[in-house]
Design a protein around this motif. Structure first.
Motif, PDB file in Angstrom:
ATOM      1  N   MET A 159     -14.344   8.005  23.261  1.00 36.07           N
ATOM      2  CA  MET A 159     -13.001   8.392  23.661  1.00 36.07           C
ATOM      3  C   MET A 159     -13.437   8.773  25.206  1.00 36.07           C
ATOM      4  O   MET A 159     -14.336   9.813  25.193  1.00 36.07           O
ATOM      5  CB  MET A 159     -12.140   9.184  22.964  1.00 36.07           C
ATOM      6  N   ASN A 160     -12.776   8.237  26.016  1.00 36.14           N
ATOM      7  CA  ASN A 160     -13.044   8.748  27.387  1.00 36.14           C
ATOM      8  C   ASN A 160     -11.984   9.591  28.008  1.00 36.14           C
ATOM      9  O   ASN A 160     -11.025   9.795  27.129  1.00 36.14           O
ATOM     10  CB  ASN A 160     -13.186   7.669  28.617  1.00 36.14           C
ATOM     11  N   ASP A 161     -11.869  10.254  29.104  1.00 35.46           N
ATOM     12  CA  ASP A 161     -10.990  11.260  29.554  1.00 35.46           C
ATOM     13  C   ASP A 161     -10.050  10.535  30.488  1.00 35.46           C
ATOM     14  O   ASP A 161      -9.222  11.195  31.211  1.00 35.46           O
ATOM     15  CB  ASP A 161     -11.427  12.475  30.089  1.00 35.46           C
ATOM     16  N   ALA A 162      -9.738   9.372  30.145  1.00 34.11           N
ATOM     17  CA  ALA A 162      -8.861   8.588  31.304  1.00 34.11           C
ATOM     18  C   ALA A 162      -7.320   8.932  30.661  1.00 34.11           C
ATOM     19  O   ALA A 162      -7.279   9.144  29.370  1.00 34.11           O
ATOM     20  CB  ALA A 162      -9.209   7.052  31.126  1.00 34.11           C
ATOM     21  N   PRO A 163      -6.355   8.941  31.600  1.00 33.26           N
ATOM     22  CA  PRO A 163      -4.961   9.088  30.882  1.00 33.26           C
ATOM     23  C   PRO A 163      -4.615   8.255  29.595  1.00 33.26           C
ATOM     24  O   PRO A 163      -4.877   7.173  29.703  1.00 33.26           O
ATOM     25  CB  PRO A 163      -4.063   8.744  32.023  1.00 33.26           C
ATOM     26  N   VAL A 164      -4.119   9.242  28.694  1.00 33.02           N
ATOM     27  CA  VAL A 164      -3.675   8.438  27.455  1.00 33.02           C
ATOM     28  C   VAL A 164      -2.157   7.875  27.680  1.00 33.02           C
ATOM     29  O   VAL A 164      -1.236   8.453  27.737  1.00 33.02           O
ATOM     30  CB  VAL A 164      -3.879   9.324  26.272  1.00 33.02           C
ATOM     31  N   ALA A 222      -1.887  10.864  20.197  1.00 30.62           N
ATOM     32  CA  ALA A 222      -1.222  12.042  20.743  1.00 30.62           C
ATOM     33  C   ALA A 222      -0.536  12.810  19.791  1.00 30.62           C
ATOM     34  O   ALA A 222      -0.225  13.789  19.699  1.00 30.62           O
ATOM     35  CB  ALA A 222      -0.229  11.648  21.981  1.00 30.62           C
ATOM     36  N   ARG A 223       0.350  12.144  18.683  1.00 32.94           N
ATOM     37  CA  ARG A 223       1.272  12.568  17.742  1.00 32.94           C
ATOM     38  C   ARG A 223       0.310  13.342  16.763  1.00 32.94           C
ATOM     39  O   ARG A 223       0.717  14.497  16.527  1.00 32.94           O
ATOM     40  CB  ARG A 223       1.858  11.457  16.994  1.00 32.94           C
ATOM     41  N   VAL A 224      -0.881  12.922  16.391  1.00 38.12           N
ATOM     42  CA  VAL A 224      -1.845  13.875  15.620  1.00 38.12           C
ATOM     43  C   VAL A 224      -2.328  15.192  16.317  1.00 38.12           C
ATOM     44  O   VAL A 224      -2.367  16.409  15.828  1.00 38.12           O
ATOM     45  CB  VAL A 224      -2.819  13.091  15.111  1.00 38.12           C
ATOM     46  N   TYR A 225      -2.566  14.915  17.511  1.00 30.93           N
ATOM     47  CA  TYR A 225      -3.208  15.987  18.210  1.00 30.93           C
ATOM     48  C   TYR A 225      -1.949  16.853  18.668  1.00 30.93           C
ATOM     49  O   TYR A 225      -2.232  18.309  18.673  1.00 30.93           O
ATOM     50  CB  TYR A 225      -3.660  15.598  19.758  1.00 30.93           C
ATOM     51  N   LEU A 226      -0.798  16.575  18.882  1.00 28.26           N
ATOM     52  CA  LEU A 226       0.124  17.676  19.277  1.00 28.26           C
ATOM     53  C   LEU A 226       0.396  18.395  17.938  1.00 28.26           C
ATOM     54  O   LEU A 226       0.835  19.645  18.054  1.00 28.26           O
ATOM     55  CB  LEU A 226       1.376  16.763  19.626  1.00 28.26           C
ATOM     56  N   ALA A 227       0.586  17.822  16.795  1.00 26.37           N
ATOM     57  CA  ALA A 227       0.801  18.601  15.455  1.00 26.37           C
ATOM     58  C   ALA A 227      -0.482  19.451  15.424  1.00 26.37           C
ATOM     59  O   ALA A 227      -0.263  20.633  15.003  1.00 26.37           O
ATOM     60  CB  ALA A 227       0.654  17.367  14.347  1.00 26.37           C
ATOM     61  N   PHE A 228      -1.896  19.347  15.797  1.00 27.27           N
ATOM     62  CA  PHE A 228      -2.831  20.351  15.472  1.00 27.27           C
ATOM     63  C   PHE A 228      -2.619  21.348  16.587  1.00 27.27           C
ATOM     64  O   PHE A 228      -2.947  22.545  16.259  1.00 27.27           O
ATOM     65  CB  PHE A 228      -4.001  19.261  16.020  1.00 27.27           C
ATOM     66  N   ALA A 229      -2.204  20.902  17.949  1.00 27.04           N
ATOM     67  CA  ALA A 229      -2.284  21.898  18.915  1.00 27.04           C
ATOM     68  C   ALA A 229      -0.809  23.048  18.411  1.00 27.04           C
ATOM     69  O   ALA A 229      -0.992  24.310  18.784  1.00 27.04           O
ATOM     70  CB  ALA A 229      -1.779  21.363  20.319  1.00 27.04           C
ATOM     71  N   ALA A 283      -5.099  13.829  27.694  1.00 24.46           N
ATOM     72  CA  ALA A 283      -6.533  13.100  27.402  1.00 24.46           C
ATOM     73  C   ALA A 283      -7.543  13.822  27.195  1.00 24.46           C
ATOM     74  O   ALA A 283      -8.354  13.841  26.602  1.00 24.46           O
ATOM     75  CB  ALA A 283      -6.579  12.134  28.444  1.00 24.46           C
ATOM     76  N   GLU A 284      -7.521  14.982  28.243  1.00 25.34           N
ATOM     77  CA  GLU A 284      -8.632  15.888  28.120  1.00 25.34           C
ATOM     78  C   GLU A 284      -8.863  16.693  27.136  1.00 25.34           C
ATOM     79  O   GLU A 284      -9.856  17.149  26.411  1.00 25.34           O
ATOM     80  CB  GLU A 284      -8.636  17.008  29.551  1.00 25.34           C
ATOM     81  N   ARG A 285      -7.625  17.437  26.512  1.00 24.71           N
ATOM     82  CA  ARG A 285      -7.538  18.078  25.451  1.00 24.71           C
ATOM     83  C   ARG A 285      -7.861  17.067  24.061  1.00 24.71           C
ATOM     84  O   ARG A 285      -8.592  17.566  23.007  1.00 24.71           O
ATOM     85  CB  ARG A 285      -6.145  18.815  25.200  1.00 24.71           C
ATOM     86  N   MET A 286      -7.463  15.794  23.866  1.00 26.75           N
ATOM     87  CA  MET A 286      -7.757  14.954  22.810  1.00 26.75           C
ATOM     88  C   MET A 286      -9.186  14.668  22.996  1.00 26.75           C
ATOM     89  O   MET A 286      -9.734  14.745  21.629  1.00 26.75           O
ATOM     90  CB  MET A 286      -6.935  13.718  23.190  1.00 26.75           C
ATOM     91  N   LYS A 287      -9.802  14.566  24.065  1.00 25.77           N
ATOM     92  CA  LYS A 287     -11.311  13.989  24.026  1.00 25.77           C
ATOM     93  C   LYS A 287     -12.006  15.559  23.407  1.00 25.77           C
ATOM     94  O   LYS A 287     -12.788  15.324  22.770  1.00 25.77           O
ATOM     95  CB  LYS A 287     -11.554  13.857  25.302  1.00 25.77           C
ATOM     96  N   ARG A 288     -11.605  16.660  23.721  1.00 27.71           N
ATOM     97  CA  ARG A 288     -12.403  17.797  23.514  1.00 27.71           C
ATOM     98  C   ARG A 288     -12.316  17.907  22.100  1.00 27.71           C
ATOM     99  O   ARG A 288     -13.130  18.869  21.204  1.00 27.71           O
ATOM    100  CB  ARG A 288     -12.071  18.983  24.346  1.00 27.71           C
TER     101      ARG A 288
END
Length: 277
Positions: A1-6, A52-59, A41-46
Motif C-alpha cells: 500500500m502506498n500513501d497516495a490518496p485513497v 477506509a471503513r475498517v480503518y475508521l472502525a479501528f480509529a 491514506a497516511e494513517r491507513m498505510k501506517r
C-alpha cells in the motif's frame, strides 16, 4: 500500500467528516475531499488497513489511533508575531487593566488556545519582555494548549525554521534564539521553561476544566474551521475559562458578536476584544 490518496465513496467521506467533526469541532466536506483522502491514506498505510471503513472502525475504538488521526487533520499554520496588534493591546491596555486591582507578585494567567507548534505562546512571552515594563513585577503564567499532541511536542522542543521567524526583528532573534544546524534556531531555555504546554480540546469541556481560569485568552483562527453549533459550544467553554472581567482575543476574520451574547465587545486602541462581564 502506498500513501497516495485513497478514493473514498460518498458514505466513507461523510463518515470520516462526521468523526473529525465530533472529535475536534472542525468541519470538512466534499470541497476538502483531497485533503481528507490524503490524510486518511497516511494513517491507513501506517496501521496496515486496506479499506477506509475498517480503518475508521479501528480509529474509533483505539484512543491512540484516534489521537494520531486528529493530529493528521489539524492545521498548524502559524509564525512568530502573527497578528501582533493583539500583543500590542496586551501590553498597552489589557494587562494594565488586569493589574489595576492586583498587588506586585500576584499571578496573571494568559492562555494561547490553540497554540499549534508554540510560536504564539512564545511570542506573548517575548513581546511582554520587550514591551511591558511591569513584566517582572507579577507572576505571569503563559499556557499554550492544543488538540494536536505532535504540535505540542514540537512546541516544547522550541526549534524553528527561518519561515517561522521571518517577522521577528533580527535583534530579537539574536536575543531569544540559539543558532543550530541548517538555519534552525531554538528558543532559549529560560523561555522554554516559562511557557507551560497542555493538551486541550475546545469543544470538549472535560479537557478544559483542569486548565484553570485565565485573565486573558488568545483564541485566534480556530473558530473559522467550526460550524455554528461548534462555535457556540466553543464560545461557552471560553467564557467559562475566563475570570470575570477577563479578555478574549479572536482572529481578524472572527467575531464573537455573531456567535454569543455572553461577552461584551470592547474596542481598544490596537484591537477589538471580548470581555466576560
Amino acid at each position: 500500500m502506498n500513501d497516495a490518496p485513497v478514493p473514498l465513496a460518498g458514505a466513507d467521506l461523510a463518515h470520516t467528516s462526521a468523526l473529525i467533526h465530533r472529535w475536534t469541532g472542525m468541519t470538512f466536506g466534499e470541497t476538502k475531499r483531497y485533503y481528507i483522502e490524503r490524510r486518511l491514506a497516511e494513517r491507513m498505510k501506517r496501521t496496515g488497513h486496506d479499506t477506509a471503513r475498517v480503518y475508521l472502525a479501528f480509529a474509533a475504538a483505539d484512543p491512540g489511533e484516534r489521537e494520531a488521526l486528529i493530529n493528521a487533520f489539524t492545521i498548524n499554520e502559524t509564525y512568530f508575531y502573527r497578528e501582533e496588534h493583539h500583543f500590542a493591546a496586551l501590553a498597552r491596555q489589557i494587562l494594565p487593566a488586569v493589574v489595576a486591582d492586583r498587588r506586585p507578585g500576584d499571578r496573571i494567567r494568559i492562555w494561547s488556545m490553540p497554540c499549534s507548534t508554540g510560536e504564539e505562546a512564545y511570542s506573548i512571552a517575548i513581546w511582554l519582555l520587550e514591551n511591558w515594563r511591569l513584566v517582572d513585577a507579577y507572576n505571569i503564567e503563559i499556557v499554550g494548549s492544543d488538540i494536536d499532541t505532535h504540535a505540542l511536542a514540537r512546541a516544547r522542543e522550541g526549534r524553528y525554521a527561518p519561515r517561522a521567524l521571518a517577522r521577528l526583528p533580527a535583534p530579537l532573534i539574536a536575543t531569544y534564539f540559539e543558532a543550530e544546524h541548517r538555519h534552525t534556531r531554538r528558543i532559549i531555555a529560560d523561555l522554554r521553561e516559562s511557557v507551560h504546554f497542555t493538551v486541550a480540546n475546545l469543544v470538549d469541556r472535560a479537557t478544559l476544566v483542569d486548565q484553570g481560569m485565565f485573565d486573558v485568552i488568545l483564541c485566534r483562527n480556530l473558530l473559522i474551521y467550526f460550524d455554528d453549533a461548534m462555535r457556540a459550544i466553543a464560545a461557552d467553554n471560553l467564557f467559562e475559562r475566563l475570570n470575570p472581567g477577563g479578555y478574549l482575543a479572536l482572529g481578524h476574520s472572527e467575531s464573537m458578536a455573531r456567535i454569543s451574547d455572553r461577552f461584551t465587545t470592547t474596542r481598544l486602541d490596537d484591537a477589538i476584544v471580548y470581555r466576560r462581564p
